[in-house]
Write a protein that holds these residues in place. Structure first.
Motif, PDB file in Angstrom:
ATOM      1  N   HIS A 246       0.847  -1.194   0.000  1.00  0.00           N
ATOM      2  CA  HIS A 246       0.000   0.000   0.000  1.00  0.00           C
ATOM      3  C   HIS A 246       0.889   1.254   0.000  1.00  0.00           C
ATOM      4  N   PRO A 247       0.540   2.262  -0.824  1.00  0.00           N
ATOM      5  CA  PRO A 247       1.361   3.476  -0.848  1.00  0.00           C
ATOM      6  C   PRO A 247       1.520   4.125   0.533  1.00  0.00           C
ATOM      7  N   CYS A 282     -11.133   6.195  -2.046  1.00  0.00           N
ATOM      8  CA  CYS A 282     -10.029   5.837  -1.157  1.00  0.00           C
ATOM      9  C   CYS A 282      -9.730   7.022  -0.245  1.00  0.00           C
ATOM     10  N   PHE A 284      -7.196   7.716   1.310  1.00  0.00           N
ATOM     11  CA  PHE A 284      -5.803   8.192   1.211  1.00  0.00           C
ATOM     12  C   PHE A 284      -5.568   9.003  -0.068  1.00  0.00           C
ATOM     13  N   PHE A 285      -6.572   9.108  -0.945  1.00  0.00           N
ATOM     14  CA  PHE A 285      -6.283   9.658  -2.277  1.00  0.00           C
ATOM     15  C   PHE A 285      -5.706  11.088  -2.277  1.00  0.00           C
ATOM     16  N   CYS A 288      -1.944  10.639  -2.013  1.00  0.00           N
ATOM     17  CA  CYS A 288      -1.300   9.528  -2.712  1.00  0.00           C
ATOM     18  C   CYS A 288      -0.727   9.966  -4.058  1.00  0.00           C
ATOM     19  N   TYR A 290       0.035   7.998  -6.441  1.00  0.00           N
ATOM     20  CA  TYR A 290      -0.421   7.109  -7.524  1.00  0.00           C
ATOM     21  C   TYR A 290      -1.910   7.273  -7.828  1.00  0.00           C
ATOM     22  N   VAL A 291      -2.539   8.319  -7.275  1.00  0.00           N
ATOM     23  CA  VAL A 291      -3.993   8.459  -7.384  1.00  0.00           C
ATOM     24  C   VAL A 291      -4.446   8.433  -8.854  1.00  0.00           C
ATOM     25  N   CYS A 295      -9.830   5.989  -7.902  1.00  0.00           N
ATOM     26  CA  CYS A 295      -9.561   6.150  -6.458  1.00  0.00           C
ATOM     27  C   CYS A 295     -10.451   7.218  -5.829  1.00  0.00           C
ATOM     28  N   PRO A 300     -11.552   1.214  -2.229  1.00  0.00           N
ATOM     29  CA  PRO A 300     -10.888  -0.088  -2.464  1.00  0.00           C
ATOM     30  C   PRO A 300     -11.143  -1.044  -1.300  1.00  0.00           C
ATOM     31  N   CYS A 313      -6.190  -1.296  -2.126  1.00  0.00           N
ATOM     32  CA  CYS A 313      -5.670  -0.275  -3.049  1.00  0.00           C
ATOM     33  C   CYS A 313      -6.022  -0.667  -4.472  1.00  0.00           C
ATOM     34  N   HIS A 314      -6.460   0.314  -5.274  1.00  0.00           N
ATOM     35  CA  HIS A 314      -6.823   0.010  -6.658  1.00  0.00           C
ATOM     36  C   HIS A 314      -5.633  -0.328  -7.563  1.00  0.00           C
ATOM     37  N   LEU A 315      -4.419  -0.196  -7.023  1.00  0.00           N
ATOM     38  CA  LEU A 315      -3.250  -0.584  -7.837  1.00  0.00           C
ATOM     39  C   LEU A 315      -3.200  -2.107  -8.009  1.00  0.00           C
TER      40      LEU A 315
HETATM   41 FE1  SF4 Z   1      -3.463   5.565  -3.865  1.00  0.00          FE
HETATM   42 FE2  SF4 Z   1      -5.603   4.890  -5.306  1.00  0.00          FE
HETATM   43 FE3  SF4 Z   1      -4.295   3.040  -3.936  1.00  0.00          FE
HETATM   44 FE4  SF4 Z   1      -5.734   4.859  -2.670  1.00  0.00          FE
HETATM   45  S1  SF4 Z   1      -6.507   3.290  -4.051  1.00  0.00           S
HETATM   46  S2  SF4 Z   1      -3.720   4.187  -2.133  1.00  0.00           S
HETATM   47  S3  SF4 Z   1      -5.372   6.653  -3.938  1.00  0.00           S
HETATM   48  S4  SF4 Z   1      -3.512   4.215  -5.651  1.00  0.00           S
END
Ligand code: SF4
Length: 317
Positions: A246-247, A282, A284-285, A288, A290-291, A295, A300, A313-315
């Motif tokens: 997770h980021p 999310c 955390f967006f 983040c 990587y948003v 997200c 997620p 996380c959507h990654l």
């Molecule tokens: Fe980042 Fe999106 Fe993962 Fe949230 S779901 S941690 S915003 S990449």
């Protein structure tokens, strides 16, 4: 069956400003003999989670949904009377944050430790004294300490007394909430060694809550990372520390100084969200790097990225 099963637990504070979703849909399990470390920034809900496990969420908070099952007993269905008589200290005990102030200044250590034994186990004073002496020895204290008052003890000694108190009734689960925060580094190391001995000696489950990941790395078998009331990553200690996905976990780990590493220390920009109005999708967006569009809209869910390692996380996937 696991010693502790927490399923979709929700613990909210009903304030004038709105509902603070301090713990929102949290699930995990813990086996006997296992230590679960829970980490996250201040205000992420980790202490509220500990209070919920004891059925002691302070008002205006309460458990708003979900289940807590300890050793086959559904704690979330018990009355306050049953929790007090059958669960707290006997089955679950807690080492509170700022535990050094948890001792009553006007009673001796013996009087304070004898009380739970006399009330819950029906022991006489002499019997209780023997048990207290054994327990003080087990946490590395001399039994002569029994006759002293808290102000006559050092910070480390007081913390050991609190740990002895938590173990006194042989609970199945001990929750330690920031148990070393107020101690200097030397005493902190001694107390961590004591926790490791307890882990080896007693076959109990332990939940170790801290914002300090390096302490969790020392003791935990399993690690859960919390952000804004949710578990965003959970797995074995090796998985979370060795292969953080997770980021947010990656950011937390990059913010810890490492002696032999040439990697630069970085921090996570921004601050955690207001839990009355958390961001959609999310949580955390806003912080983040990587948003992506998804997200901002879709929350997620925890997904298994390798056996026993879950990430929200959507990654992934
Ligand atoms: Fe980042 Fe999106 Fe993962 Fe949230 S779901 S941690 S915003 S990449």
């Amino acid at each position: 069956m696991a010693l502790l099963e927490v399923k979709e637990l929700k613990t909210y504070y009903y304030t004038l400003r709105g509902v603070v979703k301090a713990v929102d849909n949290v699930s995990f399990s813990l086996e006997r003999g296992e230590v679960l470390g829970i980490a996250g920034e201040s205000g992420c809900g980790k202490s509220t989670l500990a209070w919920a496990l004891l059925g002691l969420v302070p008002p205006p908070g309460r458990i708003a949904g979900g289940r807590i099952v300890l050793d086959g007993i559904e704690l979330t269905k018990l009355s306050e009377h049953d929790l007090r008589k059958k669960v707290r200290w006997k089955k679950v005990s807690m080492i509170f944050q700022g535990a050094m102030n948890a001792l009553t200044p006007v009673f001796t250590i013996e009087d304070q430790l004898a009380e739970p034994l006399m009330i819950h186990k029906g022991m006489h004073k002499n019997e209780a004294r023997e048990k207290i002496a054994q327990m003080l020895k087990a946490v590395g204290l001399d039994e002569t300490i029994m006759k002293r008052y808290p102000h006559e003890l050092s910070g480390g000694q007081k913390q050991r007394v609190i740990i002895a108190m938590a173990l006194l009734l042989n609970p199945d689960l001990v929750i330690a909430d920031e148990p070393t925060t107020a101690l200097d580094v030397i005493v902190q190391a001694q107390i961590m060694n004591l926790f490791k001995q307890i882990k080896k000696k007693y076959n109990i489950g332990m939940i170790f809550i801290t914002h300090d990941l390096s302490l969790i790395a020392e003791i935990a078998d399993k690690v859960a990372i919390m952000y804004a009331g949710k578990i965003v990553e959970i797995g074995s200690s090796d998985q979370v520390f060795g292969n953080p996905r997770h980021p947010y976990t990656q950011g937390l780990l990059r913010s810890i100084p490492r002696i032999r590493s040439k990697e630069k220390i970085t921090w996570i920009p921004g601050v955690p969200p207001d839990l009355v109005r958390p961001p959609p999708g999310c949580r955390f967006f806003p912080r983040c790097k990587y948003v992506k569009e998804q997200c901002r809209k879709e929350e997620p869910k925890l997904k298994e990225v390798e056996p026993g390692h879950f990430v929200a996380c959507h990654l992934y996937g």
